[in-house]
Design an enzyme around this catalytic site. Structure first.
Site, short mmCIF file in Angstrom:
data_model
loop_
_atom_site.label_atom_id
_atom_site.label_comp_id
_atom_site.label_asym_id
_atom_site.label_seq_id
_atom_site.Cartn_x
_atom_site.Cartn_y
_atom_site.Cartn_z
CG HIS A 1 -2.05 -1.05 1.03
ND1 HIS A 1 -2.41 -1.94 2.03
CD2 HIS A 1 -2.86 -1.35 -0.03
CE1 HIS A 1 -3.39 -2.73 1.59
NE2 HIS A 1 -3.67 -2.40 0.36
CG ASP B 1 -7.69 -4.08 1.36
OD1 ASP B 1 -7.18 -2.94 1.47
OD2 ASP B 1 -7.29 -4.91 0.52
CD GLU C 1 -13.93 -3.70 -4.02
OE1 GLU C 1 -12.72 -3.40 -4.00
OE2 GLU C 1 -14.34 -4.79 -4.47
CG ASP D 1 -17.56 -2.64 -14.02
OD1 ASP D 1 -16.49 -3.23 -13.78
OD2 ASP D 1 -17.92 -2.29 -15.16
N GLY D 2 -15.42 -0.94 -11.82
CA GLY D 2 -14.34 0.02 -12.09
C GLY D 2 -14.20 0.35 -13.57
CG ASP E 1 -5.45 -2.42 -4.33
OD1 ASP E 1 -4.77 -3.41 -4.63
OD2 ASP E 1 -5.86 -2.21 -3.17
CB SER E 2 -6.77 -5.06 -10.15
OG SER E 2 -5.43 -5.33 -10.48
CB THR E 3 -8.03 -9.61 -7.95
OG1 THR E 3 -8.82 -9.45 -9.14
CG2 THR E 3 -8.90 -9.26 -6.75
N PRO F 1 -13.20 -11.21 -11.53
CG PRO F 1 -14.05 -10.66 -9.41
CD PRO F 1 -13.52 -11.79 -10.21
N1 AG3 Z 1 -4.41 -6.60 -4.63
C1 AG3 Z 1 -3.31 -7.25 -5.31
C2 AG3 Z 1 -3.19 -8.70 -5.09
C3 AG3 Z 1 -2.26 -9.33 -6.04
C4 AG3 Z 1 -1.83 -10.66 -5.61
N2 AG3 Z 1 -1.14 -11.21 -6.69
C5 AG3 Z 1 -0.10 -12.01 -6.63
N3 AG3 Z 1 0.30 -12.54 -5.52
N4 AG3 Z 1 0.53 -12.23 -7.73
C6 AG3 Z 1 -4.43 -6.68 -3.22
C7 AG3 Z 1 -5.45 -5.82 -2.56
C8 AG3 Z 1 -4.83 -5.05 -1.45
N5 AG3 Z 1 -5.51 -3.85 -1.17
#
Ligand code: AG3
Length: 283
Positions: A65, A89, A108, A140-141, A158-160, A165
């Site tokens: 972060h 989060d 989000e 939806d972003g 700050d994606s997954t 999604p």
């Molecule tokens: N977002 C990023 C998670 C990425 C995990 N990827 C990986 N291990 N390759 C996390 C959300 C935090 N606010």
């Protein structure tokens, strides 16, 4: 190797995984968008996974972060409006709100993640959701970015990972809309995974950035629970602020009267020093 009863094994990468002993499972449920689990770990405090992939831990989230917020914000020097895509989060908002910004918009997709993190992971947002400067939108972003009037000095994605999604947040379309939503000299940063394991992701994002920005580059930070070496962040801007010097950064940090667990002006500069295997992934 031992028997993994009571452990959870991340399945993000093919043939290589991290395992955590779950000392206590606090929550395990499905929202409309994804499966959320929170457990207590001896090493990392509370840990949240989404669809089996570690997203945030109490112990090491500061590295990720801080690096996604303070690098663009201190480089910019006078950001007033900041947009966070994802970040349910609240950890990203927490760090952005340490700066003298006027407004932070956070978009989000999963309202379930926000509610749930307030309850089970309050140390991550640390009051950010109560800050009057935060404008939280559950949407939806990608759609938000397409329709926004823009005017953001810094945009943080700050994606997954690009499965489920998060996938639409890695497209050329999305990046093009993000560019349009920036003020002149604005900065776009993205999370691009662990390049040792997920090199394509960084290459893909930087290929898109290359046709949008005069400065398209990457920077790095090692995050223990994003296992596999350095985590990579995409950096796109039409300004020259990647050249900002340590003295200028130090003055800005001192002005704010803050100190950080990971970010320092020296680390800021050093994060843009890319090892050979990462440079080779740049398009
Ligand atoms: N977002 C990023 C998670 C990425 C995990 N990827 C990986 N291990 N390759 C996390 C959300 C935090 N606010």
């Amino acid at each position: 190797m031992q028997n993994l009863t009571g452990w959870t094994v991340e399945t993000l990468h093919d043939g290589f995984a991290q395992a955590h002993r779950m000392d206590r499972v606090l929550y395990d449920s499905k929202t409309k968008h994804q499966r959320i689990v929170v457990f207590e770990s001896a090493q990392f405090g509370r840990v949240m996974t989404l669809d089996g992939v570690v997203q945030v831990t109490e112990r090491d989230n500061f590295i990720y972060h801080e690096m996604m917020t303070h690098v663009p914000l201190f480089a910019h020097g006078s950001a007033k409006r900041v947009l966070i895509i994802g970040g349910g989060d609240g950890g990203m908002a927490r760090e952005v709100l340490r700066h003298p910004v006027d407004q932070v918009t956070m978009v989000e997709i999963d309202g379930g993640v926000v509610d749930f993190c307030k309850e089970y992971l309050p140390t991550i947002s640390d009051g950010a959701f109560e800050d009057p400067r935060l404008d939280l939108q559950i949407a939806d972003g990608a759609g938000f970015m397409r329709d926004t009037a823009g005017g953001y000095d810094v945009i943080i994605v700050d994606s997954t990972d690009p499965v489920g999604p998060g996938e639409v947040l890695f497209t050329d379309h999305f990046y093009g809309h993000a560019k349009r939503a920036l003020t002149p000299g604005g900065i776009l940063v993205t999370q691009n995974g662990v390049p040792f394991m997920q090199g394509q992701e960084l290459t893909g994002t930087l290929r898109a950035f290359g046709s949008l920005f005069s400065d398209a580059y990457a920077y790095l930070a090692p995050v223990p629970t994003y296992q596999g070496g350095f985590m990579a962040f995409g950096w796109g801007t039409d300004s020259h602020v990647r050249d900002v010097d340590i003295a200028t950064l130090s003055a800005r940090v001192n002005n704010m009267g803050s100190s950080f667990g990971y970010y320092t002006p020296e680390v800021h500069k050093a994060a843009f020093a890319l090892p050979g295997y990462v440079k080779q992934l740049l398009p």
